[in-house]
Design an enzyme around this catalytic site. Structure first.
Site, mmCIF file in Angstrom:
data_model
loop_
_atom_site.group_PDB
_atom_site.id
_atom_site.type_symbol
_atom_site.label_atom_id
_atom_site.label_comp_id
_atom_site.label_asym_id
_atom_site.label_seq_id
_atom_site.Cartn_x
_atom_site.Cartn_y
_atom_site.Cartn_z
ATOM 1 N N ASP A 1 0.865 -1.183 0.000
ATOM 2 C CA ASP A 1 0.000 0.000 0.000
ATOM 3 C C ASP A 1 0.899 1.229 0.000
ATOM 4 O O ASP A 1 2.007 1.176 -0.509
ATOM 5 C CB ASP A 1 -0.943 -0.032 1.203
ATOM 6 N N HIS B 1 2.161 1.844 -3.207
ATOM 7 C CA HIS B 1 1.221 2.766 -3.843
ATOM 8 C C HIS B 1 1.727 4.199 -3.849
ATOM 9 O O HIS B 1 0.969 5.134 -4.103
ATOM 10 C CB HIS B 1 -0.141 2.700 -3.146
#
Length: 464
Positions: free
Chosen positions: A279, A302
């Site tokens: 993430d 991310h």
């Protein structure tokens, strides 16, 4: 520090006498057998000769300390920890903490060469003395059975309401997160063994590995956190935070495994870190201000994100954030601001500079329509976004170089861009801008002609 036991002093005196008035200061086998551990880093000159017998006496007397370290050091092994990777060492860690908590500037020692199984644990104040050091050189592992987690816990290792807390060393905290992820067999060579240990289904709530709550003066340096069930390192309601030489390491397909998560925290410095996760490498949430992130290697993951902010019609305020001198490779996004429809508040005073991207899907993102569930309702209110500066963003992308999707009722304003050079290695989509106002200070590659100049007539004064 030199470790010396007064019970062995006669042996030292005999050795000294046999060498008359001169001796060489070395760790002999006899000394080792008697329990000595002479650390040569504390000798002024290795091999120097002492001119008097009293010099030997005075040297050992001045460096005599209890076995296991100084009176302000608390080794978990001395409190019953086995460090064999199988025995539950939680009570030993709790006992060492209880002792250290009473002594200002004390040190808890988690020595190298050992693997400590520790169940969910909280090291808490506010009655603890300040400036405690948690010296982590060994490995701490999480339980993989369901019973210690109860119906679900938000964190595994928690430091709460402390002043001057430092986590340092070359050790590792292993969350053994593969048992929490969807496809166990994809992540661990030990998956069959781990799976056989499960005595019940794990709870739906996945824990953060290491959290600091309500702490002032926090330092995390040198350690590695790997295979987190969820977030690796989290700061909630903390001030004066420093993270350096830190590593987060989880597979890119591990869900919701943010590297560093900040919430309601101020005066934060993050630098010289390597963050590989599933993430956001760094996630900056509501209530954060004066955050400085530099010299970070991000990927996979991310990217570095502010938000999502304003979920469930909440107010969110984030200000004075600087992210610079960062490399990103094979990430979903690069530098991103994401807010939910229906929220309120303000994101302002943000600078992203000297960002090098490689194989990033979308390097530059502002998304005021963020939604990570199946369907989100259209709403007119939004978290305002203003005063966002992008300087020297270069490298390659695979989907789109720039994606600005701002609210119809509250457009993004004060977006400044300079020295943007982004080249496609995949889809050749053009920059996208919706309700985004600002200026191009230099020409860009590709040209970002969709950015509107000036300010929107719908702009309004927002305060937090």
């Amino acid at each position: 520090m030199v470790s010396f036991n007064l019970r062995t002093l006669p042996a030292v005196l005999i050795m000294a006498s046999s060498f008359c008035w001169f001796t060489t200061f070395e760790t002999s086998q006899a000394a080792q057998d008697s329990g000595y551990n002479l650390d040569r880093r504390h000798h002024h000159h290795h091999g120097r000769r002492l001119s008097k017998f009293t010099d030997i006496w005075n040297y050992y007397e001045s460096n005599a300390t209890p076995k296991g370290g100084s009176s302000t050091s608390f080794n978990v092994l001395n409190y019953g920890a086995k460090g064999d990777g199988r025995t539950d060492d939680t009570k030993a860690f709790e006992a060492a903490w209880e002792a250290a908590c009473k002594v200002q500037a004390s040190t808890i020692m988690v020595p190298s060469g050992f693997v400590f199984l520790v169940l969910p644990i909280t090291f808490s104040g506010p009655d603890c003395q300040p400036n405690i050091i948690f010296q982590l050189d060994g490995t701490i592992i999480a339980p993989t059975v369901a019973s210690p987690w109860g119906s679900g816990l938000l964190q595994w290792i928690d430091f709460s309401k402390l002043t001057g807390i430092t986590i340092t060393g070359k050790g590792t905290i292993d969350g053994r997160g593969s048992v929490w992820w969807n496809d166990l067999s994809s992540y661990s060579s030990e998956s069959e063994q781990i799976d056989s240990e499960l005595d019940a289904k794990l709870p739906g709530t996945k824990p953060t590995v290491l959290r600091f709550y309500g702490c002032t003066g926090v330092t995390v340096t040198g350690i590695t956190i790997r295979n987190s069930p969820q977030t690796h390192l989290k700061f909630d309601d903390c001030t004066n935070v420093e993270v350096s030489d830190f590593m987060a390491a989880s597979p890119d397909t591990s869900p919701n495994t943010d590297g560093i998560h900040l919430q309601n925290s101020r005066d934060v410095l993050i630098y010289n870190t390597d963050l590989a996760c599933g993430d956001d490498c760094v996630s900056i949430q509501t209530g954060c201000s004066n955050v400085y992130v530099h010299n970070v290697n991000c990927g996979p993951g991310h990217g570095i994100s502010i938000g999502g902010l304003g979920r469930d019609n909440t107010k969110a305020c984030v200000s004075n954030i600087t992210v610079r001198d960062v490399t990103m490779h094979n990430t979903l996004t690069g530098i991103r601001i994401k807010t939910w429809q229906g929220g309120s508040g303000l994101v302002q005073g943000i600078t992203f500079s000297n960002i090098q991207v490689s194989g990033v899907q979308i390097p530059i993102v502002i998304d005021q329509f963020y939604c990570d569930k199946g369907k989100c309702q259209n709403e007119s209110s939004a978290v305002a976004v203003s005063g966002i500066n992008y300087v020297n963003i270069k490298g390659t992308y695979t989907v789109s170089p720039v994606h600005f999707a701002c609210s119809d009722s509250l457009p993004c304003t004060g977006v400044s861009m300079a020295s943007i050079e982004l080249t496609s290695t995949g889809s050749n989509n053009q920059p996208y801008c919706l309700n985004t106002y600002g200026e191009l200070r230099t020409s860009t590659t590709p040209p970002i002609g969709c950015l509107q100049t000036g300010y929107s007539s719908k702009s309004s004064v927002i305060s937090c």
